[in-house]
Design a protein around this motif. Sequence first.
Motif, PDB file in Angstrom:
ATOM      1  N   UNK A  28      -7.588   2.749 -10.453  1.00  0.00           N
ATOM      2  CA  UNK A  28      -6.708   1.620 -10.166  1.00  0.00           C
ATOM      3  C   UNK A  28      -6.138   1.693  -8.758  1.00  0.00           C
ATOM      4  N   UNK A  29      -5.867   2.891  -8.282  1.00  0.00           N
ATOM      5  CA  UNK A  29      -5.320   3.029  -6.940  1.00  0.00           C
ATOM      6  C   UNK A  29      -6.307   2.465  -5.909  1.00  0.00           C
ATOM      7  N   UNK A  30      -7.581   2.771  -6.054  1.00  0.00           N
ATOM      8  CA  UNK A  30      -8.583   2.233  -5.131  1.00  0.00           C
ATOM      9  C   UNK A  30      -8.642   0.712  -5.204  1.00  0.00           C
ATOM     10  N   UNK A  31      -8.520   0.166  -6.411  1.00  0.00           N
ATOM     11  CA  UNK A  31      -8.532  -1.294  -6.543  1.00  0.00           C
ATOM     12  C   UNK A  31      -7.327  -1.912  -5.822  1.00  0.00           C
ATOM     13  N   UNK A  32      -6.170  -1.268  -5.929  1.00  0.00           N
ATOM     14  CA  UNK A  32      -4.987  -1.766  -5.210  1.00  0.00           C
ATOM     15  C   UNK A  32      -5.221  -1.714  -3.706  1.00  0.00           C
ATOM     16  N   UNK A  33      -5.870  -0.669  -3.239  1.00  0.00           N
ATOM     17  CA  UNK A  33      -6.147  -0.540  -1.814  1.00  0.00           C
ATOM     18  C   UNK A  33      -7.080  -1.657  -1.342  1.00  0.00           C
ATOM     19  N   UNK A  34      -8.104  -1.952  -2.144  1.00  0.00           N
ATOM     20  CA  UNK A  34      -9.064  -3.002  -1.782  1.00  0.00           C
ATOM     21  C   UNK A  34      -8.365  -4.356  -1.689  1.00  0.00           C
ATOM     22  N   UNK A  35      -7.540  -4.680  -2.678  1.00  0.00           N
ATOM     23  CA  UNK A  35      -6.842  -5.978  -2.680  1.00  0.00           C
ATOM     24  C   UNK A  35      -5.901  -6.076  -1.488  1.00  0.00           C
ATOM     25  N   UNK A  36      -5.152  -5.010  -1.211  1.00  0.00           N
ATOM     26  CA  UNK A  36      -4.215  -5.035  -0.086  1.00  0.00           C
ATOM     27  C   UNK A  36      -4.951  -5.211   1.237  1.00  0.00           C
ATOM     28  N   UNK A  37      -6.070  -4.542   1.400  1.00  0.00           N
ATOM     29  CA  UNK A  37      -6.836  -4.657   2.643  1.00  0.00           C
ATOM     30  C   UNK A  37      -7.384  -6.073   2.813  1.00  0.00           C
TER      31      UNK A  37
ATOM     32  N   UNK B  95      -6.063  -8.785   1.661  1.00  0.00           N
ATOM     33  CA  UNK B  95      -4.958  -9.706   1.914  1.00  0.00           C
ATOM     34  C   UNK B  95      -4.407  -9.563   3.325  1.00  0.00           C
ATOM     35  N   UNK B  96      -4.348  -8.332   3.840  1.00  0.00           N
ATOM     36  CA  UNK B  96      -3.716  -8.104   5.148  1.00  0.00           C
ATOM     37  C   UNK B  96      -4.694  -8.162   6.314  1.00  0.00           C
ATOM     38  N   UNK B  97      -5.988  -7.990   6.042  1.00  0.00           N
ATOM     39  CA  UNK B  97      -7.046  -8.127   7.049  1.00  0.00           C
ATOM     40  C   UNK B  97      -7.046  -7.020   8.101  1.00  0.00           C
ATOM     41  N   UNK B  98      -6.142  -6.079   8.025  1.00  0.00           N
ATOM     42  CA  UNK B  98      -6.205  -4.890   8.877  1.00  0.00           C
ATOM     43  C   UNK B  98      -5.832  -3.687   8.022  1.00  0.00           C
ATOM     44  N   UNK B  99      -6.461  -2.565   8.308  1.00  0.00           N
ATOM     45  CA  UNK B  99      -6.155  -1.338   7.570  1.00  0.00           C
ATOM     46  C   UNK B  99      -4.717  -0.894   7.831  1.00  0.00           C
ATOM     47  N   UNK B 100      -4.260  -1.089   9.075  1.00  0.00           N
ATOM     48  CA  UNK B 100      -2.910  -0.649   9.427  1.00  0.00           C
ATOM     49  C   UNK B 100      -1.858  -1.403   8.625  1.00  0.00           C
ATOM     50  N   UNK B 101      -1.975  -2.751   8.577  1.00  0.00           N
ATOM     51  CA  UNK B 101      -0.996  -3.549   7.836  1.00  0.00           C
ATOM     52  C   UNK B 101      -1.079  -3.282   6.336  1.00  0.00           C
TER      53      UNK B 101
ATOM     54  N   UNK C 295     -16.031  -9.839  -1.558  1.00  0.00           N
ATOM     55  CA  UNK C 295     -15.235 -10.926  -2.153  1.00  0.00           C
ATOM     56  C   UNK C 295     -15.298 -10.886  -3.670  1.00  0.00           C
ATOM     57  N   UNK C 296     -16.471 -10.601  -4.212  1.00  0.00           N
ATOM     58  CA  UNK C 296     -16.607 -10.494  -5.664  1.00  0.00           C
ATOM     59  C   UNK C 296     -15.792  -9.318  -6.197  1.00  0.00           C
ATOM     60  N   UNK C 297     -15.846  -8.193  -5.486  1.00  0.00           N
ATOM     61  CA  UNK C 297     -15.099  -7.015  -5.931  1.00  0.00           C
ATOM     62  C   UNK C 297     -13.601  -7.282  -5.862  1.00  0.00           C
ATOM     63  N   UNK C 298     -13.138  -7.924  -4.779  1.00  0.00           N
ATOM     64  CA  UNK C 298     -11.709  -8.233  -4.638  1.00  0.00           C
ATOM     65  C   UNK C 298     -11.251  -9.151  -5.766  1.00  0.00           C
ATOM     66  N   UNK C 299     -12.060 -10.145  -6.087  1.00  0.00           N
ATOM     67  CA  UNK C 299     -11.707 -11.065  -7.174  1.00  0.00           C
ATOM     68  C   UNK C 299     -11.552 -10.319  -8.500  1.00  0.00           C
ATOM     69  N   UNK C 300     -12.523  -9.471  -8.817  1.00  0.00           N
ATOM     70  CA  UNK C 300     -12.468  -8.722 -10.069  1.00  0.00           C
ATOM     71  C   UNK C 300     -11.341  -7.688 -10.050  1.00  0.00           C
ATOM     72  N   UNK C 301     -11.086  -7.103  -8.890  1.00  0.00           N
ATOM     73  CA  UNK C 301     -10.000  -6.124  -8.781  1.00  0.00           C
ATOM     74  C   UNK C 301      -8.657  -6.784  -9.060  1.00  0.00           C
ATOM     75  N   UNK C 302      -8.451  -7.991  -8.533  1.00  0.00           N
ATOM     76  CA  UNK C 302      -7.203  -8.720  -8.804  1.00  0.00           C
ATOM     77  C   UNK C 302      -7.041  -8.977 -10.300  1.00  0.00           C
ATOM     78  N   UNK C 303      -8.132  -9.403 -10.938  1.00  0.00           N
ATOM     79  CA  UNK C 303      -8.062  -9.666 -12.374  1.00  0.00           C
ATOM     80  C   UNK C 303      -7.731  -8.395 -13.142  1.00  0.00           C
ATOM     81  N   UNK C 304      -8.336  -7.284 -12.744  1.00  0.00           N
ATOM     82  CA  UNK C 304      -8.077  -6.018 -13.431  1.00  0.00           C
ATOM     83  C   UNK C 304      -6.624  -5.587 -13.262  1.00  0.00           C
TER      84      UNK C 304
END
Length: 289
Positions: free
Chosen positions: A3-12, A14-20, A62-71
Amino acid sequence: MNLQQLRYVVATAEHRTMTDAARSLFIAQPALSRAIRDLERELGMTLFSRSGRGVSVTPQGRQVVKLARQALEAVKEIEALACHGGYGTAELRIAATPSLEAGLAGRLLPAYAAMHPGVHVHIVRCDGRDAVVAAIRDDRADLGLTDLPVPADLVTHPLERQEIVLVSPPALDLPSPVPVTRLDGMRLALPARGSLLRRELDALFTRYSVSPAVVLESDERDGRLGAVRAGQASLLWYRVMAEQAVRAGLVVRSLDPAVRRVIAVVHARRRLPLIAQDFVATAERERAA
């Protein structure tokens, strides 16, 4: 994968930069980059294209981000059930403009609260349609109540068509309905410049080439209504809120041609929390009633 990795993917995404993204997650940027690279190796796909200016999501990403949000949404609902044995003290956030908040509080919220007494509804007050859209995109609100149109990345559930009417002192001799062209030179109390309703009204005046005589400019509805009570001006208002004017002895007339806008519940294109799904269902039942 976790789940932590999924949160990281969604945040990245949304923010479009690794730093943000790392800043929003309160972790170091190298740790975020390493976790996403590990996930990409595990999945055998590239989720983000890196560049000097940030990252962009790949088609597979994009597919992974969509599924990660749902999860992640499903996990939140499971946690709520585990903690509260149901909805409990869950919070539903609804973004709304001031002009629509009164109708939301007066009709939709009581109907929803009757079925979900344990849910706290928090109203995110927004100055106009664009602010409602931004609140949803920034995840500051689960749902929004606004007029259409909105960008195509949001889902809309139309509720009603609101009519803009003319509220005038009783002594003013006007036909009913009032031709829009009669607004030319009419003494009007208008919202302050820059507000959503004022922009809509200015667009209406431009469309019909009319120039009213502006007596008062104010975002205080009571102030504009007071000017009408004093016989100093008329005002343009939403019919759903005009009952207050009728009780004050003022005259409410439609415009010709009629001026209407569609009000809708809007949300992001993703799986909604159950409490948000139930609110949409309540709003649609109220519309059909």
